[in-house]
Design a protein around this motif. Structure first.
Motif, PDB file in Angstrom:
ATOM      1  N   THR A  55       0.830  -1.203   0.000  1.00  0.00           N
ATOM      2  CA  THR A  55       0.000   0.000   0.000  1.00  0.00           C
ATOM      3  C   THR A  55       0.864   1.253   0.000  1.00  0.00           C
ATOM      4  O   THR A  55       0.573   2.224  -0.714  1.00  0.00           O
ATOM      5  CB  THR A  55      -0.929  -0.004   1.229  1.00  0.00           C
ATOM      6  OG1 THR A  55      -1.800  -1.122   1.141  1.00  0.00           O
ATOM      7  CG2 THR A  55      -1.756   1.271   1.298  1.00  0.00           C
ATOM      8  N   TRP A  56       1.919   1.230   0.778  1.00  0.00           N
ATOM      9  CA  TRP A  56       2.838   2.375   0.858  1.00  0.00           C
ATOM     10  C   TRP A  56       3.469   2.648  -0.513  1.00  0.00           C
ATOM     11  O   TRP A  56       3.538   3.802  -0.955  1.00  0.00           O
ATOM     12  CB  TRP A  56       3.898   2.051   1.913  1.00  0.00           C
ATOM     13  CG  TRP A  56       4.949   3.097   2.123  1.00  0.00           C
ATOM     14  CD1 TRP A  56       4.779   4.382   2.549  1.00  0.00           C
ATOM     15  CD2 TRP A  56       6.356   2.922   1.936  1.00  0.00           C
ATOM     16  NE1 TRP A  56       5.987   5.019   2.644  1.00  0.00           N
ATOM     17  CE2 TRP A  56       6.974   4.144   2.271  1.00  0.00           C
ATOM     18  CE3 TRP A  56       7.166   1.862   1.535  1.00  0.00           C
ATOM     19  CZ2 TRP A  56       8.365   4.329   2.217  1.00  0.00           C
ATOM     20  CZ3 TRP A  56       8.534   2.038   1.483  1.00  0.00           C
ATOM     21  CH2 TRP A  56       9.118   3.259   1.808  1.00  0.00           C
ATOM     22  N   LEU A  57       3.895   1.605  -1.206  1.00  0.00           N
ATOM     23  CA  LEU A  57       4.509   1.790  -2.525  1.00  0.00           C
ATOM     24  C   LEU A  57       3.493   2.308  -3.543  1.00  0.00           C
ATOM     25  O   LEU A  57       3.816   3.165  -4.368  1.00  0.00           O
ATOM     26  CB  LEU A  57       5.118   0.468  -3.009  1.00  0.00           C
ATOM     27  CG  LEU A  57       6.383   0.006  -2.276  1.00  0.00           C
ATOM     28  CD1 LEU A  57       6.744  -1.422  -2.680  1.00  0.00           C
ATOM     29  CD2 LEU A  57       7.550   0.953  -2.562  1.00  0.00           C
ATOM     30  N   TYR A  58       2.263   1.786  -3.504  1.00  0.00           N
ATOM     31  CA  TYR A  58       1.224   2.286  -4.413  1.00  0.00           C
ATOM     32  C   TYR A  58       0.945   3.761  -4.159  1.00  0.00           C
ATOM     33  O   TYR A  58       0.706   4.526  -5.095  1.00  0.00           O
ATOM     34  CB  TYR A  58      -0.067   1.468  -4.239  1.00  0.00           C
ATOM     35  CG  TYR A  58      -0.178   0.286  -5.171  1.00  0.00           C
ATOM     36  CD1 TYR A  58      -0.635   0.444  -6.473  1.00  0.00           C
ATOM     37  CD2 TYR A  58       0.179  -0.990  -4.757  1.00  0.00           C
ATOM     38  CE1 TYR A  58      -0.752  -0.641  -7.333  1.00  0.00           C
ATOM     39  CE2 TYR A  58       0.068  -2.087  -5.611  1.00  0.00           C
ATOM     40  CZ  TYR A  58      -0.394  -1.905  -6.895  1.00  0.00           C
ATOM     41  OH  TYR A  58      -0.505  -2.983  -7.754  1.00  0.00           O
ATOM     42  N   ARG A  59       0.963   4.158  -2.885  1.00  0.00           N
ATOM     43  CA  ARG A  59       0.713   5.555  -2.556  1.00  0.00           C
ATOM     44  C   ARG A  59       1.797   6.449  -3.183  1.00  0.00           C
ATOM     45  O   ARG A  59       1.502   7.475  -3.793  1.00  0.00           O
ATOM     46  CB  ARG A  59       0.687   5.714  -1.031  1.00  0.00           C
ATOM     47  CG  ARG A  59       0.241   7.078  -0.541  1.00  0.00           C
ATOM     48  CD  ARG A  59       0.286   7.148   0.974  1.00  0.00           C
ATOM     49  NE  ARG A  59      -0.575   6.134   1.559  1.00  0.00           N
ATOM     50  CZ  ARG A  59      -0.243   5.370   2.594  1.00  0.00           C
ATOM     51  NH1 ARG A  59       0.956   5.475   3.150  1.00  0.00           N
ATOM     52  NH2 ARG A  59      -1.109   4.503   3.078  1.00  0.00           N
ATOM     53  N   ILE A  60       3.056   6.016  -3.031  1.00  0.00           N
ATOM     54  CA  ILE A  60       4.158   6.798  -3.614  1.00  0.00           C
ATOM     55  C   ILE A  60       4.055   6.804  -5.133  1.00  0.00           C
ATOM     56  O   ILE A  60       4.198   7.857  -5.780  1.00  0.00           O
ATOM     57  CB  ILE A  60       5.516   6.213  -3.167  1.00  0.00           C
ATOM     58  CG1 ILE A  60       5.681   6.337  -1.653  1.00  0.00           C
ATOM     59  CG2 ILE A  60       6.665   6.933  -3.880  1.00  0.00           C
ATOM     60  CD1 ILE A  60       6.898   5.598  -1.108  1.00  0.00           C
ATOM     61  N   ALA A  61       3.777   5.644  -5.731  1.00  0.00           N
ATOM     62  CA  ALA A  61       3.699   5.555  -7.194  1.00  0.00           C
ATOM     63  C   ALA A  61       2.591   6.443  -7.744  1.00  0.00           C
ATOM     64  O   ALA A  61       2.762   7.094  -8.788  1.00  0.00           O
ATOM     65  CB  ALA A  61       3.466   4.104  -7.619  1.00  0.00           C
ATOM     66  N   THR A  62       1.454   6.485  -7.066  1.00  0.00           N
ATOM     67  CA  THR A  62       0.341   7.315  -7.535  1.00  0.00           C
ATOM     68  C   THR A  62       0.729   8.781  -7.519  1.00  0.00           C
ATOM     69  O   THR A  62       0.446   9.528  -8.469  1.00  0.00           O
ATOM     70  CB  THR A  62      -0.901   7.084  -6.659  1.00  0.00           C
ATOM     71  OG1 THR A  62      -1.245   5.689  -6.698  1.00  0.00           O
ATOM     72  CG2 THR A  62      -2.081   7.900  -7.159  1.00  0.00           C
ATOM     73  N   ARG A  63       1.394   9.222  -6.463  1.00  0.00           N
ATOM     74  CA  ARG A  63       1.824  10.619  -6.388  1.00  0.00           C
ATOM     75  C   ARG A  63       2.869  10.931  -7.456  1.00  0.00           C
ATOM     76  O   ARG A  63       2.860  12.005  -8.054  1.00  0.00           O
ATOM     77  CB  ARG A  63       2.377  10.917  -4.993  1.00  0.00           C
ATOM     78  CG  ARG A  63       1.312  10.898  -3.894  1.00  0.00           C
ATOM     79  CD  ARG A  63       1.941  11.020  -2.527  1.00  0.00           C
ATOM     80  NE  ARG A  63       0.935  11.009  -1.458  1.00  0.00           N
ATOM     81  CZ  ARG A  63       1.223  10.920  -0.173  1.00  0.00           C
ATOM     82  NH1 ARG A  63       2.485  10.808   0.217  1.00  0.00           N
ATOM     83  NH2 ARG A  63       0.258  10.922   0.724  1.00  0.00           N
ATOM     84  N   VAL A  64       3.772   9.980  -7.704  1.00  0.00           N
ATOM     85  CA  VAL A  64       4.770  10.166  -8.769  1.00  0.00           C
ATOM     86  C   VAL A  64       4.078  10.328 -10.121  1.00  0.00           C
ATOM     87  O   VAL A  64       4.440  11.189 -10.929  1.00  0.00           O
ATOM     88  CB  VAL A  64       5.760   8.977  -8.783  1.00  0.00           C
ATOM     89  CG1 VAL A  64       6.599   8.984 -10.055  1.00  0.00           C
ATOM     90  CG2 VAL A  64       6.670   9.020  -7.559  1.00  0.00           C
TER      91      VAL A  64
END
Length: 310
Positions: A55-64
Motif C-alpha cells: 500500500t505504501w509503494l502504491y501511494r508513492i507511485a500514484t503521487r509520482v
C-alpha cells in the motif's frame, strides 16, 4: 536499508501495471516505477508500517504519476481524437506532437494481472482512462481497480473522503460515456482456431480471408497515423492498397498484450530478413475480430522482449 530490496522488489511488476494505467505508456511507467523505488528507498527508514509495504509503494507511485502528468496531454488512440472514420484512399497523417497510447506486455504468472485481473489492463479501458483528468483517473483506479477504501484513497491523495467520492462519481460518469461496450467472451478453442486462421491469412496475404475474420463494423487503427477505418470494405481497401507486404512476406509471432491476443508482425525486406513491422492487439468476440490496434512503433518490441530481426 539493506532490507528494502527484499521487501519492495516483489511489487515492482504490478506497480509498472499501475503506472501504465495512469499514464498509458509502458516506457513511461517503467521510468516512474524507478522514481517510485528511489523515493521509497530514501524514505524507508521513516516507514512506520501503519500500512503494508504494498500500500505504501502504491501511494508513492500514484503521487509520482500525478506529478508526471502535470501539464501533459493524454495518450489517445486514433479513434479517441474525436475525428470521423477515414477513407482508405486518403493520405496518411503522422503528427509529431501526439504521444500515443502504448500496449502493455503480458507475461505468464504475471503479478500485474494476477492481483487485479487482466480486464483492468484491457486496451479499451486504458484508452478510456486517458480521457479522465489525472486526479479522477487516480481515484477511479485506486477505488475500482485496486478496491481501496475511500479513506485509504483520501490519505494517499491528501484530500477528504467527500472529495474522493465526488471525484469517483464524476470519473465513473465520464468513463461510461467514452468506454466501448465489452465484447462477450469467446471460448478458448474457438479463439485459437480463429487466431490460427488469422495468421495463415496474413502470412499468405489473403486479404479476403483476413477480412472474413472481422465483424461487419470492425475498427482498424494504427498509431502513429491518425487514420482509422471501420467496416470490412474499408479495412480490405487499406490492406490491399497500403500494406507493403507480399504473399509470404510477413511472419506473425503470437504474444499477449493488455490481457488480449496479440501478434508481433515482421516484414520481409529486400535482403530476405524479417524485421519488426508492427504489433497488433486484437479484440475478439463471438462474431469475430471487432477491433485491431496496430502499433507501428517498433521500439515497443524491446518492451515485449522481442528481437527487431527474426
Amino acid at each position: 536499508m539493506n532490507a528494502f530490496p527484499a521487501v519492495a522488489d516483489p511489487f515492482r511488476r504490478e506497480l509498472v501495471a499501475h503506472c501504465y494505467r495512469m499514464v498509458g505508456s509502458v516506457h513511461d511507467a517503467e521510468d516512474l516505477v524507478q522514481e517510485t523505488y528511489l523515493r521509497a528507498w530514501r524514505a524507508y527508514d521513516k516507514f512506520e508500517q501503519r500500512s503494508s509495504v504494498r500500500t505504501w509503494l502504491y501511494r508513492i507511485a500514484t503521487r509520482v504519476c500525478l506529478t508526471a502528468l502535470e501539464g501533459r496531454g493524454r495518450r489517445p488512440l486514433p479513434t479517441g481524437l474525436g475525428g470521423p472514420r477515414c477513407d482508405p484512399g486518403d493520405d496518411l497523417v503522422q503528427p509529431q506532437e501526439i504521444s500515443w497510447l502504448e500496449p502493455f506486455p503480458d507475461r505468464d504468472d504475471d503479478p500485474a494481472t494476477i492481483v487485479v485481473g487482466r480486464e483492468s489492463l484491457r486496451l479499451a479501458l486504458v484508452a478510456a482512462l486517458q480521457h479522465l483528468p489525472p486526479r479522477q483517473r487516480a481515484v477511479l483506479v485506486l477505488r475500482d481497480v485496486l478496491q481501496w477504501r475511500a479513506a485509504e484513497v483520501a490519505e494517499a491523495l491528501e484530500i477528504s473522503v467527500a472529495a474522493v467520492n465526488s471525484l469517483l462519481q464524476r470519473a465513473r460518469a465520464q468513463l461510461e460515456s467514452v468506454a466501448p461496450q465489452e465484447e462477450q467472451l469467446i471460448e478458448q478453442p474457438e479463439q485459437r482456431e480463429l487466431l490460427d486462421r488469422y495468421v495463415r491469412a496474413f502470412e499468405t496475404k489473403n486479404v479476403a480471408a483476413i477480412v472474413e475474420l472481422f465483424t461487419a463494423d470492425a475498427v482498424w487503427e494504427m498509431p502513429p497515423f491518425t487514420a482509422w477505418y471501420q467496416g470490412r470494405a474499408d479495412i480490405e481497401r487499406h490492406l490491399r492498397e497500403r500494406c507493403p507486404a507480399v504473399p509470404g512476406g510477413q511472419r506473425l509471432i503470437p504474444i499477449s498484450a493488455n490481457g488480449q491476443p496479440a501478434f508481433a508482425n515482421y516484414l520481409r525486406g529486400p535482403d530476405g530478413a524479417f524485421r519488426a513491422f508492427n504489433i497488433q492487439v486484437l479484440t475478439i468476440g463471438p462474431s469475430g475480430v471487432s477491433h485491431a490496434a496496430v502499433f507501428l512503433d517498433t521500439s515497443l518490441y524491446a518492451a515485449f522482449g522481442l528481437p527487431e530481426v527474426l
